[in-house]
Enzyme design. Structure first.
Site, mmCIF file in Angstrom:
data_model
loop_
_atom_site.group_PDB
_atom_site.id
_atom_site.type_symbol
_atom_site.label_atom_id
_atom_site.label_comp_id
_atom_site.label_asym_id
_atom_site.label_seq_id
_atom_site.Cartn_x
_atom_site.Cartn_y
_atom_site.Cartn_z
ATOM 1 N N ASN A 17 32.689 51.857 75.973
ATOM 2 C CA ASN A 17 32.587 50.605 75.230
ATOM 3 C C ASN A 17 31.092 50.252 75.165
ATOM 4 O OD1 ASN A 17 34.345 47.392 75.631
ATOM 5 N ND2 ASN A 17 33.236 48.215 73.897
ATOM 6 N N GLN A 49 29.765 45.144 71.619
ATOM 7 C CA GLN A 49 29.456 43.760 71.958
ATOM 8 C C GLN A 49 28.018 43.617 72.446
ATOM 9 O OE1 GLN A 49 32.638 44.867 73.116
ATOM 10 N NE2 GLN A 49 33.701 43.632 71.589
ATOM 11 N N ASN A 69 30.315 40.048 68.831
ATOM 12 C CA ASN A 69 30.863 41.296 68.320
ATOM 13 C C ASN A 69 29.938 41.938 67.289
ATOM 14 O OD1 ASN A 69 33.339 41.052 69.784
ATOM 15 N ND2 ASN A 69 34.065 39.585 68.257
ATOM 16 N N CYS A 78 35.099 39.850 77.355
ATOM 17 C CA CYS A 78 34.885 41.292 77.205
ATOM 18 C C CYS A 78 34.817 41.884 78.609
ATOM 19 C CB CYS A 78 33.608 41.590 76.430
ATOM 20 S SG CYS A 78 33.240 43.364 76.307
ATOM 21 N N GLY A 79 35.894 42.513 79.040
ATOM 22 C CA GLY A 79 35.951 43.025 80.398
ATOM 23 C C GLY A 79 34.948 44.122 80.681
ATOM 24 N N ASN A 164 40.852 36.168 74.981
ATOM 25 C CA ASN A 164 40.964 36.332 73.540
ATOM 26 C C ASN A 164 42.386 36.799 73.225
ATOM 27 O OD1 ASN A 164 40.674 39.039 74.403
ATOM 28 N ND2 ASN A 164 38.512 39.041 73.892
ATOM 29 N N HIS A 166 45.662 38.884 72.003
ATOM 30 C CA HIS A 166 46.068 40.293 71.942
ATOM 31 C C HIS A 166 47.520 40.411 71.513
ATOM 32 C CE1 HIS A 166 42.640 42.388 73.922
ATOM 33 N NE2 HIS A 166 42.425 41.171 74.385
ATOM 34 N N ASN A 197 43.267 41.075 68.685
ATOM 35 C CA ASN A 197 43.092 42.464 69.069
ATOM 36 C C ASN A 197 44.457 43.137 69.001
ATOM 37 O OD1 ASN A 197 40.153 42.487 70.391
ATOM 38 N ND2 ASN A 197 41.193 40.611 71.003
ATOM 39 N N GLU A 215 39.937 46.546 68.027
ATOM 40 C CA GLU A 215 39.357 45.340 68.606
ATOM 41 C C GLU A 215 38.885 44.392 67.515
ATOM 42 O OE1 GLU A 215 36.361 44.232 72.297
ATOM 43 O OE2 GLU A 215 36.699 46.316 71.742
ATOM 44 N N CYS A 224 38.615 48.953 75.885
ATOM 45 C CA CYS A 224 38.662 47.497 75.730
ATOM 46 C C CYS A 224 39.231 46.941 77.026
ATOM 47 C CB CYS A 224 39.531 47.113 74.532
ATOM 48 S SG CYS A 224 39.726 45.316 74.326
ATOM 49 N N GLY A 225 38.393 46.276 77.801
ATOM 50 C CA GLY A 225 38.824 45.778 79.096
ATOM 51 C C GLY A 225 39.878 44.700 78.985
ATOM 52 N N GLY A 227 41.865 44.336 76.499
ATOM 53 C CA GLY A 227 43.054 45.012 75.990
ATOM 54 C C GLY A 227 43.844 45.677 77.110
#
Length: 291
Positions: A17, A49, A69, A78-79, A164, A166, A197, A215, A224-225, A227
């Site tokens: 990522n 990101q 983004n 954002c993990g 965010n 999902h 997402n 994403e 995607c953390g 996600g």
């Protein structure tokens, strides 16, 4: 002159990522969307990101982070990027426990030999928290499908907000889904007023799932953390897995533990530094020396 011209950056990644860290604590400039989009161009400094660090707003925290983004929009969480800024700040300060602030709440990070663990907080399952355009009876499976009406490719996703929004679709084979085609359609579906997402998930065992993510504001991504967190908690909520799972993404594995004692999601995985440099006017889409 571009707003971010001559600012130092660090290029990092978390499981592939692509992350750009901008430490703006000494000059808290906002990141103009047009400069973010220019920077993300192929051949410039493509990223998923930007993690922009600003002066902390609360005592005991290291920075306030804003997440931008590749399309210039802002994200709440954002993990993988959080693990990157934890590694960045640990390298700068020597600390192995760090707390960042974000619009989605505090981000508590711990560095250990097995990886960087981020407390991603508590998932939110209410339709208005995700948010959806209107009430639904059960967010474990909402009425939504993609593909031909008579034979949909994807249907009845679970939905959740983990900083965010999902949507999680369950499939037999994640590689058999044309997510590059279906992802944009679903991201912008009217049921998601803030977009979403879009993930496809394959259950391997009660301890292992496979995930691919379209994403929001980015597109297909290697990892995607949030996600991974969303997929793990939705799978556990449906009884498809336990509360601790390994999530395999195209970029590698994350371990997600949906802690039973307080419902916090703990995400553990790697991060790495690639290179650093300074932003130029050309990178930001402006002629060199422009006023």
């Amino acid at each position: 002159m571009a707003a971010l011209e001559n600012r130092p950056f660090v290029k990092m990644n978390g499981l592939g990522n692509e992350i750009v860290v901008l430490d703006l604590r000494d000059a808290p400039l906002m990141v103009p969307p047009e400069e973010a989009r220019a920077l993300a161009r192929d051949g410039v400094l493509p990223f998923d990101q930007i993690m922009a660090l600003y002066p902390p707003q609360s005592e005991g925290t290291h920075a306030f982070v804003r997440i931008i983004n590749a399309d210039g929009s802002e994200s709440g969480a954002c993990g993988n990027g959080t693990r990157c800024i934890a590694l960045y700040e640990a390298g700068r300060t020597g600390a192995d426990h760090l707390v960042f602030e974000s619009v989605a709440g505090p981000l508590d990070c711990t560095l250990a030999p097995e990886g960087i663990t981020v407390d991603m907080g508590v998932p939110r399952f209410g339709w208005h928290d995700i948010p959806l355009a209107g009430p639904v009876a059960d967010t474990r499976a909402i009425e939504l499908q993609a593909g031909p009406a008579e034979a949909p490719v994807l249907r009845a996703p679970a939905v959740v907000n983990v900083g965010n929004p999902h949507a999680i679709f369950w499939v037999d084979d994640v590689e058999a889904v044309d997510l590059a085609h279906l992802g944009p359609e679903l991201e912008h579906h009217p049921i998601f007023p803030e977009r979403a997402n879009i993930s496809v998930v394959q259950i391997v065992s009660p301890e292992h799932i496979i995930l691919r993510v379209w994403e929001r504001g980015v597109g297909l991504t290697r990892a995607c953390g949030t996600g991974a967190c969303a997929a793990a908690v939705c799978a556990a909520r449906l009884g498809l897995t336990g509360r601790r799972v390994t999530v395999t993404l195209p970029g590698g594995d994350l371990v997600i533990d949906w802690r039973e004692s307080d419902d916090h999601i703990l995400m553990t995985g790697p991060a790495e530094v690639e290179f650093d440099g300074r932003l130029t006017a050309a990178m930001l889409g402006a002629p060199a020396g422009a006023e």
